[in-house]
Design a protein around this motif. Structure first.
Motif, mmCIF file in Angstrom:
data_model
loop_
_atom_site.group_PDB
_atom_site.id
_atom_site.type_symbol
_atom_site.label_atom_id
_atom_site.label_comp_id
_atom_site.label_asym_id
_atom_site.label_seq_id
_atom_site.Cartn_x
_atom_site.Cartn_y
_atom_site.Cartn_z
ATOM 1 N N ARG A 31 0.842 -1.208 0.000
ATOM 2 C CA ARG A 31 0.000 0.000 0.000
ATOM 3 C C ARG A 31 0.878 1.258 0.000
ATOM 4 O O ARG A 31 0.573 2.240 -0.694
ATOM 5 C CB ARG A 31 -0.919 -0.008 1.217
ATOM 6 C CG ARG A 31 -2.049 -1.011 1.137
ATOM 7 C CD ARG A 31 -2.942 -0.932 2.361
ATOM 8 N NE ARG A 31 -4.072 -1.831 2.250
ATOM 9 C CZ ARG A 31 -5.226 -1.527 1.667
ATOM 10 N NH1 ARG A 31 -5.383 -0.310 1.142
ATOM 11 N NH2 ARG A 31 -6.209 -2.394 1.599
ATOM 12 N N GLU A 32 1.901 1.223 0.792
ATOM 13 C CA GLU A 32 2.771 2.393 0.848
ATOM 14 C C GLU A 32 3.440 2.652 -0.505
ATOM 15 O O GLU A 32 3.563 3.800 -0.949
ATOM 16 C CB GLU A 32 3.838 2.176 1.924
ATOM 17 C CG GLU A 32 4.751 3.385 2.105
ATOM 18 C CD GLU A 32 5.776 3.140 3.190
ATOM 19 O OE1 GLU A 32 6.584 4.046 3.444
ATOM 20 O OE2 GLU A 32 5.758 2.039 3.781
ATOM 21 N N THR A 33 3.862 1.592 -1.185
ATOM 22 C CA THR A 33 4.502 1.759 -2.498
ATOM 23 C C THR A 33 3.527 2.344 -3.506
ATOM 24 O O THR A 33 3.861 3.272 -4.263
ATOM 25 C CB THR A 33 5.030 0.409 -2.985
ATOM 26 O OG1 THR A 33 5.972 -0.098 -2.041
ATOM 27 C CG2 THR A 33 5.703 0.550 -4.345
ATOM 28 N N LEU A 34 2.307 1.810 -3.556
ATOM 29 C CA LEU A 34 1.313 2.339 -4.493
ATOM 30 C C LEU A 34 0.978 3.790 -4.169
ATOM 31 O O LEU A 34 0.774 4.624 -5.070
ATOM 32 C CB LEU A 34 0.057 1.470 -4.452
ATOM 33 C CG LEU A 34 0.235 0.015 -4.919
ATOM 34 C CD1 LEU A 34 -1.079 -0.735 -4.811
ATOM 35 C CD2 LEU A 34 0.760 -0.040 -6.348
ATOM 36 N N GLU A 35 0.944 4.091 -2.901
ATOM 37 C CA GLU A 35 0.668 5.466 -2.499
ATOM 38 C C GLU A 35 1.776 6.415 -2.950
ATOM 39 O O GLU A 35 1.521 7.528 -3.441
ATOM 40 C CB GLU A 35 0.510 5.502 -0.978
ATOM 41 C CG GLU A 35 0.212 6.876 -0.413
ATOM 42 C CD GLU A 35 0.115 6.841 1.095
ATOM 43 O OE1 GLU A 35 0.496 7.834 1.736
ATOM 44 O OE2 GLU A 35 -0.339 5.811 1.632
ATOM 45 N N LEU A 36 3.021 5.974 -2.816
ATOM 46 C CA LEU A 36 4.141 6.794 -3.269
ATOM 47 C C LEU A 36 4.131 6.970 -4.778
ATOM 48 O O LEU A 36 4.485 8.030 -5.302
ATOM 49 C CB LEU A 36 5.463 6.162 -2.822
ATOM 50 C CG LEU A 36 5.766 6.226 -1.328
ATOM 51 C CD1 LEU A 36 7.045 5.475 -1.006
ATOM 52 C CD2 LEU A 36 5.883 7.673 -0.867
ATOM 53 N N ILE A 37 3.737 5.912 -5.514
ATOM 54 C CA ILE A 37 3.645 6.041 -6.972
ATOM 55 C C ILE A 37 2.609 7.094 -7.351
ATOM 56 O O ILE A 37 2.825 7.927 -8.245
ATOM 57 C CB ILE A 37 3.307 4.674 -7.601
ATOM 58 C CG1 ILE A 37 4.482 3.708 -7.436
ATOM 59 C CG2 ILE A 37 2.962 4.818 -9.080
ATOM 60 C CD1 ILE A 37 4.179 2.300 -7.897
ATOM 61 N N MET A 38 1.495 7.089 -6.637
ATOM 62 C CA MET A 38 0.466 8.088 -6.919
ATOM 63 C C MET A 38 0.980 9.498 -6.608
ATOM 64 O O MET A 38 0.735 10.441 -7.374
ATOM 65 C CB MET A 38 -0.788 7.793 -6.091
ATOM 66 C CG MET A 38 -1.494 6.497 -6.486
ATOM 67 S SD MET A 38 -2.957 6.196 -5.493
ATOM 68 C CE MET A 38 -3.996 7.563 -5.977
ATOM 69 N N LYS A 39 1.711 9.651 -5.530
ATOM 70 C CA LYS A 39 2.240 10.967 -5.194
ATOM 71 C C LYS A 39 3.262 11.429 -6.235
ATOM 72 O O LYS A 39 3.311 12.600 -6.602
ATOM 73 C CB LYS A 39 2.862 10.943 -3.806
ATOM 74 C CG LYS A 39 1.846 10.786 -2.690
ATOM 75 C CD LYS A 39 2.531 10.776 -1.333
ATOM 76 C CE LYS A 39 1.502 10.619 -0.204
ATOM 77 N NZ LYS A 39 2.152 10.596 1.131
ATOM 78 N N ASP A 40 4.098 10.474 -6.687
ATOM 79 C CA ASP A 40 5.084 10.841 -7.711
ATOM 80 C C ASP A 40 4.418 11.245 -9.019
ATOM 81 O O ASP A 40 4.961 12.055 -9.771
ATOM 82 C CB ASP A 40 6.031 9.670 -7.964
ATOM 83 C CG ASP A 40 6.937 9.424 -6.775
ATOM 84 O OD1 ASP A 40 7.071 10.335 -5.933
ATOM 85 O OD2 ASP A 40 7.502 8.312 -6.680
ATOM 86 N N CYS A 41 3.251 10.675 -9.267
ATOM 87 C CA CYS A 41 2.529 11.007 -10.504
ATOM 88 C C CYS A 41 1.699 12.282 -10.365
ATOM 89 O O CYS A 41 1.008 12.674 -11.310
ATOM 90 C CB CYS A 41 1.639 9.844 -10.919
ATOM 91 S SG CYS A 41 2.555 8.368 -11.410
ATOM 92 N N GLY A 42 1.710 12.885 -9.193
ATOM 93 C CA GLY A 42 1.012 14.154 -9.018
ATOM 94 C C GLY A 42 -0.351 14.058 -8.402
ATOM 95 O O GLY A 42 -1.088 15.048 -8.377
ATOM 96 N N CYS A 43 -0.712 12.894 -7.883
ATOM 97 C CA CYS A 43 -2.032 12.742 -7.254
ATOM 98 C C CYS A 43 -1.952 13.226 -5.807
ATOM 99 O O CYS A 43 -1.127 12.748 -5.030
ATOM 100 C CB CYS A 43 -2.486 11.274 -7.314
ATOM 101 S SG CYS A 43 -4.111 11.001 -6.582
ATOM 102 N N VAL A 44 -2.826 14.179 -5.437
ATOM 103 C CA VAL A 44 -2.822 14.738 -4.084
ATOM 104 C C VAL A 44 -3.749 13.967 -3.171
ATOM 105 O O VAL A 44 -3.445 13.697 -2.013
ATOM 106 C CB VAL A 44 -3.207 16.223 -4.115
ATOM 107 C CG1 VAL A 44 -3.204 16.808 -2.710
ATOM 108 C CG2 VAL A 44 -2.272 16.992 -5.036
#
Length: 1136
Positions: free
Chosen positions: A1068-1081
């Motif tokens: 979950r943490e990895t997917l969350e970081l991917i979303m943050k890197d892609c610009g998802c707030v």
């Protein structure tokens, strides 16, 4: 043992060692001391059941490269009874952490701990009662107060140990104080040894504050070592060793006293000898001075004698003139003049005789000093002068006197000749004077001449060296010749060497050896490499001007020292000049030195030196051995010995005995380069071995083929050789030395050493080329088949040859694995793949190999058959065999056996990285499509893996479209395992530039995210989550289009976070970081970032009081937390 150590240390009272302890400190070396401490610490941890600390210590020992010191820990944790494999497999299979189960287990553990504490309290009360009743010999507090009593206790214990003849003595349980002291000592040792993690684990496992160690007598620096040494010092053996040391010391002291007395006597004798030597030296100097005076007297006497002879000659000429001019007064004048001449000649003769006798008497003492044999050059010269009555002038010319019979009157009356002789003498004197002036002026002129023009002084220096009569002046001029230019370039060195060679020709061999070569030896350690290079060149060119003894001793020693020079250009010059000198060696007495020099130059780290050695030194050495009729097998055996030694000196990959890795070597770049060059050298010697074999054939000429174009080694000759017991040195070397050494070398090379294995195959190809197809089929093929583990019939061989061949067969399981991994590639490429082998032999053997191994072991994969896969991968590196391997692939595809088809898919994957695009589209992909139609799941998975390799190797749209079409066919099946295999293969194949595969993978992830598999097994759901997370991570490192990121990637990740309940905290943490890197707030409310620290650390949800009935209120932090090292490691582990 640790109890005894503690008691012995307490006897030391505060770290003060007894005399026995000090003796043991000198007897015990540091390394054994450390090993013993480490062993004692391990025994204590296992005895007290500190398993976590023991496991951490094992890990740290392995990380420090000390795995061989932790054998006991490895065996303990490998015990299947203590750690059942099925339990470990279950733990490894766990993909997440069940918080409810952990809490339940924690509650049970607390209950069990409370029960254990109660039982422990009862046991301690019982122990306390027993201690009060028992003797006080193990009471630590009493021992700390009475150190002498403690030493006695230890001695009594050791006497009991010795009395029991090695039987174990059962000691009482550790007391609280003893345990505290030992725990503190063990922790101090772990911290001092650098095992900090093990020390922290030990602190937690003991659950006592070990940092506050009470200041008692047992609190000493490096306590565990002090306990150990005190224990050893208290043993009976230590006391015996101490007594033996004292006895030996007394004996040595007595011996020293006797030696000192002898030294005094020798000093007295030495002083007397020095005095006598000094007196002899003074007497010798006095005699030398006397001899010099005699030489000067001789020269003066010679000058006087010549003057007298000249005066007599002038008087005779005057007499003749008087007689011819005055004819009238002939009678009277002739009588008077004759009387005068007679009286003058008599007086002159008497003077000459007296001078000669005086000189002869003075030379008697010189003759006694200079010779004992009886002959003296000066005395002989005086005898010649006296007997023959001849005159030798200062220039070395002989003038006959009136005693000569022939031409007496003519010689003395020829005035013109006498005048010419005087002119020559004057010219000679003038020349020597010029040489003296030149020799004095050159050292003063040379420093003021420009460096670029100093070579113009070389003719003058050479002339002065050649003509000057003084040896010391010649030495100084020779030194000036070699040091004329500080750092001479190549052209200047050539000019200097030409001058030296010309000078050597003029002065001769003796002066070359005594004057020129010593100057070379002085320059050998010069700081400028140009000077040392000049020395190397002079060895080759001046070495041709000296005798054999000088070449074999001094010249070869200079080259031997230059071979170890730090400058590569000097080593290259040494190699070149060694090749120049080789034809001038007249015998093979120095062969061992020359061979060692050649091998050292061959193993040089610089390429030009190696090439010079292979191109010049090796051919010269071979020609020298041929000229001297010396067996070439000595050189070949030396090369093989150096080749094997170079590899054996490398460290092992693993130090665990009995494993496959323990037989392999870890080669560094230098050793790898040396091995490669030595194999090249061996390949260069094979044609010479062939020539020697042809010349030394032991069979009659009837069996030898008369066809010049045919190979000498026909089938009849090879058959006669293997059946007979006759010696054939060249072929015996191949069979008994060459092939076993190459096989032994291959057994030490890992799969990564493909370059060296290729070089060995080149050597085998050269052997096949030189000795023909008959030798390959009859001898080489059988040797390598037997070494690879196959059965070979050896009945045709003689008993001696058969015994040598059978020794190459693997006998243990590890040797069989080595044979498959190391010998099988040589058999496939070096023997079966040789041009001299029949067509189809390699294909037939490869097909049979795959079929037999598959039927025996099972389908090929990287876990079950890594040795076979590495061998076939090595075969695929050679382009000339690819078409043949593709043919074998199509033969395996049509097999009805599913395991064979899986092996065929593995073979196709090996071919993908080597074939061209045309071969891939026309042969490999159709073969995989054919395999994909098989209903077996294992075949489909292997085919998908191979298709992923195809898409990773070729980026062309044509190939990618075919791969996607076949993968879609696999996805239509709907199998869970096949779907996961497709996603995994595409995830491994995509790259930054493969936009087509990126879109394909993203579309499949969109479809999979919509089907969360809620009714499937937990294992299936976890596997699907792992594959999806791996795919997201692979896509994250690519350059996706912003539209694809916003419309496909982010919504898909949000659906996965929302719908898949088997996601672990790290996932979950990895997917969350991917979303943050892609610009998802915005992050979904169910996306919780949990790490191992959140579970078990302070404030973790397992300690949260709000945790009720297996659920907790997990809040998402609004501010991003710092990325911990554990999170990064967990994220990096995905996608591997």
């Amino acid at each position: 043992m640790l109890q005894l150590c503690f008691v012995a240390c307490s006897a030391g009272h505060g770290g003060r060692h007894s005399e026995a302890t000090m003796a043991m400190q000198h007897l015990i070396p540091g390394s054994s001391d450390i090993d013993a401490l480490r062993k004692a610490c391990i025994d204590f941890l296992l005895q007290e059941n500190y398993l976590l600390t023991a496991f951490e210590l094992l890990q740290e020992l392995q990380e420090d490269g000390l795995a061989d010191c932790a054998t006991k820990l490895q065996l303990f944790f490998a015990n299947a009874n203590l750690f059942p494999p099925e339990e470990i497999v279950k733990l490894n299979a766990l993909q997440g952490i069940d918080a409810v189960q952990l809490v339940r287990e924690k509650e049970l553990a607390l209950e069990h701990a409370a029960l254990c504490k109660y039982e422990l309290r009862l046991a301690r009360e019982d122990i306390k009662n027993l201690h009060e009743k028992s003797a006080t010999q193990f009471d630590v507090s009493a021992d700390l107060l009475k150190s002498e009593d403690c030493v006695g206790v230890v001695e009594s214990d050791m006497e009991v140990l010795s009395a029991n003849s090695g039987n174990a003595v059962v000691l009482e349980l550790l007391g609280e104080k003893e345990r505290l002291v030992l725990d503190c000592a063990v922790k101090e040792y772990l911290m001092f040894a650098g095992y900090k993690i093990a020390a922290m684990t030990f602190q937690e496992e003991v659950n006592i504050d070990l940092d506050s160690w009470p200041h008692t007598a047992a609190h000493v620096p490096e306590a565990l070592r002090q306990y150990y040494r005190a224990f050893l010092a208290a043993t009976v053996e230590a006391r015996q060793d101490k007594d033996a040391v004292h006895k030996e010391r007394d004996a040595l002291l007595k011996e020293i006293e006797s030696l000192s007395k002898e030294k005094e006597v020798l000093k007295v004798e030495n002083m007397s000898m020095v005095k006598s030597a000094e007196s002899l030296r003074r007497a010798l100097k006095e005699k030398d001075r006397h001899v010099q005076q005699m030489k000067e007297s001789l020269e003066q006497s010679t000058i006087q004698l010549n003057d007298c002879r000249a005066e007599v000659t002038s008087l005779k000429l005057e007499l003749e003139n008087v007689i011819s001019s005055r004819a009238l007064l002939v009678n009277q004048d002739q009588v008077s003049v004759a009387a005068q001449m007679t009286s003058f000649e008599a007086t002159l003769g008497l003077k000459c005789e007296e001078t000669v006798e005086k000189v002869a008497e003075k030379s008697t003492e010189e003759a006694c000093v200079m010779t004992l044999s009886g002959s003296n050059p000066m005395e002989d010269r005086f005898a010649d002068l006296y007997e023959n009555s001849s005159v030798v002038d200062s220039n070395g010319f002989r003038t006959p006197d009136e005693g000569d019979d022939s031409g007496e009157i003519t010689d003395f009356l020829d005035l013109n000749n006498h005048a010419g002789l005087m002119d020559f003498q004057d010219e000679r004197t003038s020349e020597l004077g010029t040489v003296h002036i030149l020799a004095d002026a050159l050292p003063k002129i040379a420093p003021f001449v420009l460096i670029n023009h100093r070579e113009e002084l070389l003719p003058l220096i050479s002339c002065a060296i050649e003509k000057h009569p003084d040896c010391s002046v010649r030495d100084s001029l020779t030194h000036l010749l070699f040091n004329l230019i500080k750092k001479p370039d190549e052209q200047q060195r050539r000019i200097i060497m030409d001058a030296c060679v010309e000078l050597s020709r003029n002065v001769g061999q003796l002066r070359t050896e005594t004057e020129l070569l010593p100057q070379c030896w002085e320059q050998i350690d010069h700081k400028y490499e140009e000077r040392r290079l000049l020395v190397a060149q002079s060895c080759g060119e001046l070495g041709l001007m000296v005798g054999y003894e000088m070449r074999a001793s001094l010249i070869l020693s200079i080259i031997q020292q230059l071979v170890g020079d730090q400058a590569p250009i000097v080593r290259k010059a040494a190699a070149h000049n060694l090749a120049v000198l080789l034809p001038r060696f007249s015998n093979v007495d120095i062969y061992s030195k020359v061979e060692a020099l050649m091998l050292d130059l061959t193993c040089d780290p610089v390429g030009p030196v190696v090439e010079t050695t292979l191109e010049e030194v090796v051919p010269g050495l071979i020609l020298w051995l041929k000229r001297e009729k010396y067996s070439l097998t000595h050189l070949c055996r030396g090369v093989l010995a150096r080749l094997l030694t170079t590899t054996q000196r490398c460290p092992r990959i693993s130090e665990t005995e009995g494993t496959l890795e323990a037989q392999l070597r870890d080669l560094d770049d230098r050793r790898r380069s040396n091995t490669d060059v030595l194999l090249r050298l061996l390949m260069q010697l094979i044609p010479e071995v062939q020539e020697a074999a042809v010349n030394s054939c032991p069979f009659s000429s009837e069996t030898i083929s008369t066809d010049l174009n045919a190979c000498f080694f026909t089938e009849d000759i090879i058959t006669l050789y293997i059946r007979s017991s006759m010696e054939w040195p060249a072929l015996d070397w191949l069979l008994q030395d060459c092939f076993p050494t190459l096989l032994q070398l291959s057994h030490m090379l890992s799969c990564q050493e493909e370059s060296l294995r290729t070089q060995i195959c080149k050597v085998l190809h050269r052997i096949c080329e030189c000795f023909g197809s008959s030798y390959v089929k009859i001898v080489m093929l059988r040797i390598f088949l037997l070494a690879a583990g196959d059965y070979v019939e050896c009945s045709q061989f003689s008993k001696q040859l058969a015994d040598h061949i059978k020794e190459l067969k693997p006998r243990t399981v590890v040797e069989e694995q080595l044979a498959i991994m190391c010998v099988l590639p040589l058999l496939l490429v070096g023997v079966l793949g040789a041009p001299e082998m029949e067509n189809g032999q390699l294909a037939l053997y490869l097909r049979e190999l795959i079929l037999k191994s598959t039927m025996k072991i099972g389908a090929w994969n990287s876990i079950r058959t890594p040795e076979y896969i590495s061998s076939v991968r090595f075969l695929c590196m050679f382009d000339q065999h690819l078409a043949l391997i593709v043919g074998v692939l199509w033969e395996l595809i049509v097999s009805p056996n599913a395991d064979v088809k899986v092996s065929a898919a593995v073979l196709s994957k090996l071919l993908v990285g080597k074939v061209t695009l045309k071969s891939a589209t026309q042969q490999i992909i159709p073969a995989l499509v054919t395999l994909g139609t098989d209903p077996n799941v294992d075949v489909k998975i292997a085919t998908i893996d191979a298709l992923g390799a195809v898409s990773q190797r070729f980026r062309e749209e044509e190939v990618v479209d075919k791969v996607k079409m076949q993968l879609d066919a696999f996805l239509e099946d709907g199998s869970h395992v096949v779907t996961n295999a497709v996603i995994h293969a595409v995830s491994a194949a995509i790259s930054v530039k493969s936009s087509s595969l990126q879109d394909y993978l993203l579309s499949k992830l969109v479809q999979l995210s919509e089907v969360p598999l809620l009714n499937a097994k937990l294992t299936y759901r976890e596997e699907r989550v792992d594959v999806i997370c791996e795919a997201f991570r692979a896509l994250h490192v690519t350059d996706l289009a912003p539209e694809s990121v916003n419309k496909l990637l982010l919504p898909t990740i949000q659906r996965v976070l929302k719908n898949f309940d088997t996601l672990g905290p790290a996932q979950r943490e990895t997917l969350e970081l991917i979303m943050k890197d892609c610009g998802c707030v915005q992050v979904p409310s169910k996306a919780v970032s949990i790490s191992m620290g959140n579970l078990f650390g302070e404030g973790g949800f397992l300690k949260d009081p709000n945790y009720i009935n297996g659920s907790a209120k997990l809040l998402v932090s609004e501010s991003p937390q710092e990325d911990s090292g554990l999170k990064r490691m967990m994220r990096m582990s995905w996608g591997r």
